[in-house]
Design a protein around this motif. Sequence first.
Motif, short mmCIF file in Angstrom:
data_model
loop_
_atom_site.label_atom_id
_atom_site.label_comp_id
_atom_site.label_asym_id
_atom_site.label_seq_id
_atom_site.Cartn_x
_atom_site.Cartn_y
_atom_site.Cartn_z
N THR A 93 4.95 31.52 3.02
CA THR A 93 3.58 31.84 2.59
C THR A 93 3.56 33.12 1.77
OG1 THR A 93 2.69 30.79 4.59
CG2 THR A 93 1.23 32.30 3.39
N ALA A 94 4.32 34.13 2.21
CA ALA A 94 4.38 35.40 1.47
C ALA A 94 4.98 35.19 0.08
CB ALA A 94 5.21 36.42 2.25
N VAL A 95 6.03 34.37 -0.02
CA VAL A 95 6.64 34.10 -1.32
C VAL A 95 5.65 33.38 -2.24
CG1 VAL A 95 8.45 32.78 -2.50
CG2 VAL A 95 8.99 34.03 -0.41
N THR A 96 4.92 32.41 -1.71
CA THR A 96 3.97 31.66 -2.52
C THR A 96 2.81 32.53 -2.98
OG1 THR A 96 4.54 29.59 -1.40
CG2 THR A 96 2.43 29.67 -2.54
N VAL A 97 2.29 33.35 -2.08
CA VAL A 97 1.21 34.26 -2.46
C VAL A 97 1.70 35.23 -3.53
CG1 VAL A 97 -0.29 36.12 -1.67
CG2 VAL A 97 -0.02 34.07 -0.27
N GLY A 98 2.92 35.74 -3.36
CA GLY A 98 3.47 36.65 -4.35
C GLY A 98 3.64 36.01 -5.71
N ARG A 99 4.19 34.79 -5.76
CA ARG A 99 4.37 34.13 -7.05
C ARG A 99 3.04 33.76 -7.68
NH1 ARG A 99 6.88 28.21 -7.29
NH2 ARG A 99 6.20 28.57 -9.43
N THR A 100 2.06 33.40 -6.85
CA THR A 100 0.75 33.04 -7.38
C THR A 100 0.05 34.24 -7.99
OG1 THR A 100 0.52 31.27 -5.74
CG2 THR A 100 -1.49 32.02 -6.83
N VAL A 101 0.08 35.38 -7.30
CA VAL A 101 -0.58 36.58 -7.80
C VAL A 101 0.12 37.11 -9.04
CG1 VAL A 101 -1.15 38.98 -7.27
CG2 VAL A 101 -1.51 37.21 -5.55
N LEU A 102 1.44 37.31 -8.96
CA LEU A 102 2.17 37.85 -10.10
C LEU A 102 2.21 36.87 -11.27
CD1 LEU A 102 5.20 39.53 -8.28
CD2 LEU A 102 3.20 40.65 -9.26
N GLY A 103 2.43 35.59 -10.96
CA GLY A 103 2.49 34.60 -12.02
C GLY A 103 1.16 34.44 -12.74
N THR A 104 0.07 34.43 -11.98
CA THR A 104 -1.24 34.30 -12.59
C THR A 104 -1.58 35.51 -13.45
OG1 THR A 104 -2.03 32.92 -10.76
CG2 THR A 104 -3.70 33.98 -12.13
N ALA A 105 -1.34 36.71 -12.91
CA ALA A 105 -1.62 37.93 -13.67
C ALA A 105 -0.80 37.99 -14.95
CB ALA A 105 -1.34 39.16 -12.80
N GLY A 106 0.49 37.65 -14.85
CA GLY A 106 1.34 37.66 -16.04
C GLY A 106 0.93 36.63 -17.06
N THR A 107 0.62 35.42 -16.62
CA THR A 107 0.21 34.36 -17.55
C THR A 107 -1.09 34.72 -18.25
OG1 THR A 107 1.30 32.68 -16.20
CG2 THR A 107 -0.39 31.93 -17.73
N VAL A 108 -2.05 35.27 -17.50
CA VAL A 108 -3.33 35.65 -18.10
C VAL A 108 -3.13 36.73 -19.15
CG1 VAL A 108 -5.54 36.77 -17.63
CG2 VAL A 108 -4.74 34.95 -16.14
N LEU A 109 -2.35 37.75 -18.83
CA LEU A 109 -2.14 38.86 -19.77
C LEU A 109 -1.40 38.40 -21.02
CD1 LEU A 109 -2.46 41.86 -20.33
CD2 LEU A 109 -0.30 42.26 -19.13
N VAL A 110 -0.32 37.64 -20.85
CA VAL A 110 0.46 37.17 -22.00
C VAL A 110 -0.36 36.20 -22.85
CG1 VAL A 110 2.48 35.83 -22.69
CG2 VAL A 110 2.68 37.54 -20.89
N SER A 111 -1.08 35.28 -22.22
CA SER A 111 -1.91 34.33 -22.97
C SER A 111 -2.99 35.07 -23.75
CB SER A 111 -2.54 33.32 -22.01
OG SER A 111 -1.56 32.56 -21.34
N ALA A 112 -3.59 36.08 -23.13
CA ALA A 112 -4.64 36.84 -23.80
C ALA A 112 -4.08 37.59 -25.00
CB ALA A 112 -5.30 37.81 -22.82
N PHE A 113 -2.92 38.23 -24.83
CA PHE A 113 -2.35 39.03 -25.93
C PHE A 113 -1.88 38.14 -27.08
CE2 PHE A 113 1.09 41.44 -28.00
CZ PHE A 113 0.35 42.56 -28.38
N LEU A 114 -1.15 37.06 -26.75
CA LEU A 114 -0.67 36.18 -27.81
C LEU A 114 -1.83 35.47 -28.51
CD1 LEU A 114 2.56 34.61 -26.26
CD2 LEU A 114 2.38 36.43 -27.95
N GLY A 115 -2.82 35.02 -27.72
CA GLY A 115 -3.99 34.39 -28.33
C GLY A 115 -4.71 35.33 -29.27
N PHE A 116 -4.79 36.59 -28.90
CA PHE A 116 -5.40 37.60 -29.77
C PHE A 116 -4.55 37.86 -31.00
CE2 PHE A 116 -5.26 42.18 -30.84
CZ PHE A 116 -6.52 42.30 -31.43
N MET A 117 -3.24 38.02 -30.83
CA MET A 117 -2.36 38.33 -31.96
C MET A 117 -2.31 37.20 -32.97
SD MET A 117 -1.38 41.39 -31.68
CE MET A 117 -0.23 41.32 -33.05
N PHE A 118 -2.41 35.96 -32.51
CA PHE A 118 -2.36 34.85 -33.44
C PHE A 118 -3.62 34.73 -34.29
CE2 PHE A 118 0.86 32.64 -30.51
CZ PHE A 118 1.93 33.09 -31.28
N THR A 119 -4.62 35.55 -34.01
CA THR A 119 -5.81 35.59 -34.87
C THR A 119 -5.71 36.71 -35.91
OG1 THR A 119 -7.03 37.13 -33.42
CG2 THR A 119 -7.22 34.75 -32.96
#
Length: 318
Positions: A93-119
């Motif tokens: 459970t700890a591993v899954t919560v960790g991957r969900t929190v870190l993975g979601t935060a990283g994906t949101v930040l990278v998607s936001a930056f790349l989506g912005f840069m491609f404009t």
Amino acid sequence: MTVTETATLVAPGRQHEGRPAGRTAGDLAFRILNYTVFAVLALLCAYPFYYLIINSVSANDVSALGDVRLFPVGFHLENYAEIFQLQGLTNATAVTVGRTVLGTAGTVLVSAFLGFMFTQERMWGRSFWYRFTIITMYFSAGLIPVFIIMRALGLTNNFWVYVLPFLVQPFNIILVKTYVEAMPRSLQEAAEVDGANIVQIFFRIYLQNMTPILATVAIFSAVMQWNMFQDTLIYITDQSLYTLQYQLYMFLNQASSLAQAAQNAGGNLGSIAAAATQQTATSIRMTISVIVVLPIIFIYPLFQRFFVKGIMLGAVKG
């Protein structure tokens, strides 16, 4: 004005007394039918989850026979107490919560930056890099080459295999890019006049005004991260890195043997009360399914108000 003329003017209003202006009987009938149809569809969608829950808290012997359909029978919570005592579940459970929190935060930040840069038209090779990213939606190297790459990068039996490969999600980048293009260009122009660089413009101006689309990306990423177990199956052999989904996947496959082990541990359980709480393969499957599904069900209401707006404004255009 005569009494007759006054009556003529008032009469039309009386015909629609009790209904909002401009709404006909046909409109009212359509709304009733519409709400009825969607209420029925909502109940049909919700019933499978309700079925899992009532079977997980019902008498196990009754649940195993399939006799629990609308209401719990012989309510008890012993199933959850037994499941949470299974070895390795807390760490998973700890591993899954960790991957969900870190993975979601990283994906949101990278998607936001790349989506912005491609404009940004001044970005070097913008069209090439955008197409290079999007083409990965349609073509994949395959399982064996990807495994070889992960092993060469040292990501096998490594927690970061749950996070790094999912940072760049082309579909999410498309959503963010389209959302940013719909925002007023004057925001960036005003910031540039004040001397802000591209990083400051992204973090201080655009990122703070992208809440709806970022919430949408967060939902997509969190659901994917929470539900993933294939990467554990392929890349992980260290039991300390097993995720909750993979651990429960193994429990589901071993439901019958786990139930038998629980029964043997309980000794001679011959009474009706003991039979009601005695573990069965069905009770284990139902309880595990509830544990897997409930966290995601709780997440959706938190982001629902952003979801529709974000997915509409960030929808793919031609």
